[in-house]
Design a protein around this motif. Structure first.
Motif, PDB file in Angstrom:
ATOM      1  N   ASN A   1       0.868  -1.173   0.000  1.00  0.00           N
ATOM      2  CA  ASN A   1       0.000   0.000   0.000  1.00  0.00           C
ATOM      3  C   ASN A   1       0.904   1.222   0.000  1.00  0.00           C
ATOM      4  O   ASN A   1       2.014   1.165   0.535  1.00  0.00           O
ATOM      5  CB  ASN A   1      -0.891  -0.043   1.252  1.00  0.00           C
ATOM      6  CG  ASN A   1      -1.870   1.097   1.337  1.00  0.00           C
ATOM      7  OD1 ASN A   1      -1.474   2.238   1.502  1.00  0.00           O
ATOM      8  ND2 ASN A   1      -3.139   0.773   1.245  1.00  0.00           N
ATOM      9  N   SER A   2       0.468   2.333  -0.548  1.00  0.00           N
ATOM     10  CA  SER A   2       1.299   3.535  -0.602  1.00  0.00           C
ATOM     11  C   SER A   2       1.540   4.142   0.778  1.00  0.00           C
ATOM     12  O   SER A   2       2.499   4.873   0.976  1.00  0.00           O
ATOM     13  CB  SER A   2       0.661   4.572  -1.521  1.00  0.00           C
ATOM     14  OG  SER A   2      -0.593   4.982  -1.006  1.00  0.00           O
TER      15      SER A   2
ATOM     16  N   TRP B   1     -16.982  -6.307   4.343  1.00  0.00           N
ATOM     17  CA  TRP B   1     -17.368  -5.144   5.136  1.00  0.00           C
ATOM     18  C   TRP B   1     -17.125  -5.404   6.613  1.00  0.00           C
ATOM     19  O   TRP B   1     -17.296  -6.518   7.088  1.00  0.00           O
ATOM     20  CB  TRP B   1     -18.859  -4.840   4.963  1.00  0.00           C
ATOM     21  CG  TRP B   1     -19.271  -4.484   3.584  1.00  0.00           C
ATOM     22  CD1 TRP B   1     -19.476  -5.357   2.540  1.00  0.00           C
ATOM     23  CD2 TRP B   1     -19.548  -3.198   3.074  1.00  0.00           C
ATOM     24  NE1 TRP B   1     -19.862  -4.671   1.425  1.00  0.00           N
ATOM     25  CE2 TRP B   1     -19.921  -3.327   1.725  1.00  0.00           C
ATOM     26  CE3 TRP B   1     -19.541  -1.919   3.632  1.00  0.00           C
ATOM     27  CZ2 TRP B   1     -20.267  -2.253   0.924  1.00  0.00           C
ATOM     28  CZ3 TRP B   1     -19.881  -0.851   2.830  1.00  0.00           C
ATOM     29  CH2 TRP B   1     -20.231  -1.018   1.491  1.00  0.00           C
ATOM     30  N   ALA B   2     -16.790  -4.338   7.348  1.00  0.00           N
ATOM     31  CA  ALA B   2     -16.707  -4.419   8.803  1.00  0.00           C
ATOM     32  C   ALA B   2     -18.101  -4.185   9.360  1.00  0.00           C
ATOM     33  O   ALA B   2     -18.831  -3.324   8.866  1.00  0.00           O
ATOM     34  CB  ALA B   2     -15.741  -3.365   9.334  1.00  0.00           C
ATOM     35  N   ASP B   3     -18.495  -4.965  10.364  1.00  0.00           N
ATOM     36  CA  ASP B   3     -19.808  -4.790  10.988  1.00  0.00           C
ATOM     37  C   ASP B   3     -19.962  -3.361  11.495  1.00  0.00           C
ATOM     38  O   ASP B   3     -19.071  -2.830  12.155  1.00  0.00           O
ATOM     39  CB  ASP B   3     -19.993  -5.760  12.152  1.00  0.00           C
ATOM     40  CG  ASP B   3     -20.153  -7.193  11.668  1.00  0.00           C
ATOM     41  OD1 ASP B   3     -20.543  -7.392  10.505  1.00  0.00           O
ATOM     42  OD2 ASP B   3     -19.884  -8.108  12.467  1.00  0.00           O
TER      43      ASP B   3
ATOM     44  N   MET C   1     -16.633   2.100   4.388  1.00  0.00           N
ATOM     45  CA  MET C   1     -15.455   1.478   3.780  1.00  0.00           C
ATOM     46  C   MET C   1     -15.710   0.000   3.551  1.00  0.00           C
ATOM     47  O   MET C   1     -16.246  -0.687   4.412  1.00  0.00           O
ATOM     48  CB  MET C   1     -14.255   1.672   4.706  1.00  0.00           C
ATOM     49  CG  MET C   1     -12.959   1.220   4.143  1.00  0.00           C
ATOM     50  SD  MET C   1     -12.391   2.406   2.917  1.00  0.00           S
ATOM     51  CE  MET C   1     -10.820   1.736   2.474  1.00  0.00           C
ATOM     52  N   CYS C   2     -15.333  -0.480   2.380  1.00  0.00           N
ATOM     53  CA  CYS C   2     -15.400  -1.915   2.111  1.00  0.00           C
ATOM     54  C   CYS C   2     -14.173  -2.312   1.307  1.00  0.00           C
ATOM     55  O   CYS C   2     -13.444  -1.465   0.788  1.00  0.00           O
ATOM     56  CB  CYS C   2     -16.692  -2.288   1.391  1.00  0.00           C
ATOM     57  SG  CYS C   2     -16.788  -1.734  -0.313  1.00  0.00           S
ATOM     58  N   TYR C   3     -13.942  -3.608   1.206  1.00  0.00           N
ATOM     59  CA  TYR C   3     -12.768  -4.127   0.527  1.00  0.00           C
ATOM     60  C   TYR C   3     -13.196  -5.198  -0.464  1.00  0.00           C
ATOM     61  O   TYR C   3     -14.198  -5.877  -0.276  1.00  0.00           O
ATOM     62  CB  TYR C   3     -11.794  -4.730   1.545  1.00  0.00           C
ATOM     63  CG  TYR C   3     -11.289  -3.716   2.519  1.00  0.00           C
ATOM     64  CD1 TYR C   3     -10.149  -2.982   2.244  1.00  0.00           C
ATOM     65  CD2 TYR C   3     -11.963  -3.463   3.702  1.00  0.00           C
ATOM     66  CE1 TYR C   3      -9.689  -2.029   3.136  1.00  0.00           C
ATOM     67  CE2 TYR C   3     -11.515  -2.513   4.603  1.00  0.00           C
ATOM     68  CZ  TYR C   3     -10.376  -1.801   4.307  1.00  0.00           C
ATOM     69  OH  TYR C   3      -9.935  -0.856   5.184  1.00  0.00           O
TER      70      TYR C   3
ATOM     71  N   TYR D   1      -4.877  -8.317  -5.813  1.00  0.00           N
ATOM     72  CA  TYR D   1      -4.906  -6.984  -5.241  1.00  0.00           C
ATOM     73  C   TYR D   1      -6.003  -6.880  -4.197  1.00  0.00           C
ATOM     74  O   TYR D   1      -7.060  -7.496  -4.338  1.00  0.00           O
ATOM     75  CB  TYR D   1      -5.163  -5.933  -6.335  1.00  0.00           C
ATOM     76  CG  TYR D   1      -4.053  -5.846  -7.341  1.00  0.00           C
ATOM     77  CD1 TYR D   1      -2.989  -4.987  -7.151  1.00  0.00           C
ATOM     78  CD2 TYR D   1      -4.073  -6.639  -8.493  1.00  0.00           C
ATOM     79  CE1 TYR D   1      -1.954  -4.923  -8.079  1.00  0.00           C
ATOM     80  CE2 TYR D   1      -3.048  -6.578  -9.423  1.00  0.00           C
ATOM     81  CZ  TYR D   1      -1.985  -5.714  -9.210  1.00  0.00           C
ATOM     82  OH  TYR D   1      -0.969  -5.652 -10.126  1.00  0.00           O
ATOM     83  N   LEU D   2      -5.754  -6.087  -3.176  1.00  0.00           N
ATOM     84  CA  LEU D   2      -6.752  -5.732  -2.168  1.00  0.00           C
ATOM     85  C   LEU D   2      -7.164  -4.301  -2.479  1.00  0.00           C
ATOM     86  O   LEU D   2      -6.337  -3.391  -2.461  1.00  0.00           O
ATOM     87  CB  LEU D   2      -6.172  -5.826  -0.761  1.00  0.00           C
ATOM     88  CG  LEU D   2      -7.030  -5.307   0.380  1.00  0.00           C
ATOM     89  CD1 LEU D   2      -8.346  -6.075   0.479  1.00  0.00           C
ATOM     90  CD2 LEU D   2      -6.266  -5.371   1.693  1.00  0.00           C
ATOM     91  N   ILE D   3      -8.432  -4.118  -2.778  1.00  0.00           N
ATOM     92  CA  ILE D   3      -8.949  -2.815  -3.178  1.00  0.00           C
ATOM     93  C   ILE D   3      -9.856  -2.287  -2.080  1.00  0.00           C
ATOM     94  O   ILE D   3     -10.817  -2.949  -1.701  1.00  0.00           O
ATOM     95  CB  ILE D   3      -9.739  -2.923  -4.501  1.00  0.00           C
ATOM     96  CG1 ILE D   3      -8.845  -3.524  -5.588  1.00  0.00           C
ATOM     97  CG2 ILE D   3     -10.299  -1.573  -4.911  1.00  0.00           C
ATOM     98  CD1 ILE D   3      -9.602  -4.041  -6.792  1.00  0.00           C
ATOM     99  N   GLY D   4      -9.536  -1.112  -1.554  1.00  0.00           N
ATOM    100  CA  GLY D   4     -10.367  -0.457  -0.553  1.00  0.00           C
ATOM    101  C   GLY D   4     -11.240   0.592  -1.216  1.00  0.00           C
ATOM    102  O   GLY D   4     -10.763   1.329  -2.080  1.00  0.00           O
ATOM    103  N   ARG D   5     -12.504   0.654  -0.831  1.00  0.00           N
ATOM    104  CA  ARG D   5     -13.419   1.639  -1.389  1.00  0.00           C
ATOM    105  C   ARG D   5     -14.072   2.403  -0.246  1.00  0.00           C
ATOM    106  O   ARG D   5     -14.609   1.832   0.682  1.00  0.00           O
ATOM    107  CB  ARG D   5     -14.499   0.943  -2.230  1.00  0.00           C
ATOM    108  CG  ARG D   5     -15.423   1.906  -2.922  1.00  0.00           C
ATOM    109  CD  ARG D   5     -16.413   1.144  -3.734  1.00  0.00           C
ATOM    110  NE  ARG D   5     -17.307   0.446  -2.818  1.00  0.00           N
ATOM    111  CZ  ARG D   5     -18.558   0.144  -3.090  1.00  0.00           C
ATOM    112  NH1 ARG D   5     -19.058   0.430  -4.271  1.00  0.00           N
ATOM    113  NH2 ARG D   5     -19.309  -0.487  -2.217  1.00  0.00           N
ATOM    114  N   ALA D   6     -13.979   3.714  -0.322  1.00  0.00           N
ATOM    115  CA  ALA D   6     -14.564   4.565   0.719  1.00  0.00           C
ATOM    116  C   ALA D   6     -15.753   5.328   0.156  1.00  0.00           C
ATOM    117  O   ALA D   6     -15.815   5.608  -1.018  1.00  0.00           O
ATOM    118  CB  ALA D   6     -13.534   5.555   1.239  1.00  0.00           C
TER     119      ALA D   6
END
Length: 82
Positions: A16-17, A58-60, A65-67, A77-82
């Motif tokens: 991750n950056s 998703w976190a409960d 945010m989800c992945y 790849y693991l992609i995070g979406r906000a």
């Protein structure tokens, strides 16, 4: 909630950056996500992610945010979406 998919291929450390992200499989079918804290020199507190029917994790109680995991040309790849 959909049944948990096979998580074995998702486990690992993702670049991750900002800081590496560690993904581990939990006994209850969820994934545990941790970020590396450079200042603390350790993995931060774990966030539990659960598989949803749309393919995202998703976190409960956290809807901002989800992945998602995506494989492109043999690289996962693991992609995070906000």
């Amino acid at each position: 909630m959909a049944p948990a998919p096979d998580r074995s291929a998702l486990v690992g450390v993702y670049g991750n950056s900002v800081a590496p992200v560690q993904v581990a499989s939990a006994a209850d079918g969820s994934l545990t996500l941790r970020r590396w804290s450079k200042d603390q020199r350790r993995w931060d507190e774990a966030q539990q992610l659960r598989a949803r029917s749309d393919g995202n994790w998703w976190a409960d109680g956290q809807t901002s945010m989800c992945y998602r995991f995506q494989t492109v040309l043999g690289h996962r790849y693991l992609i995070g979406r906000a």
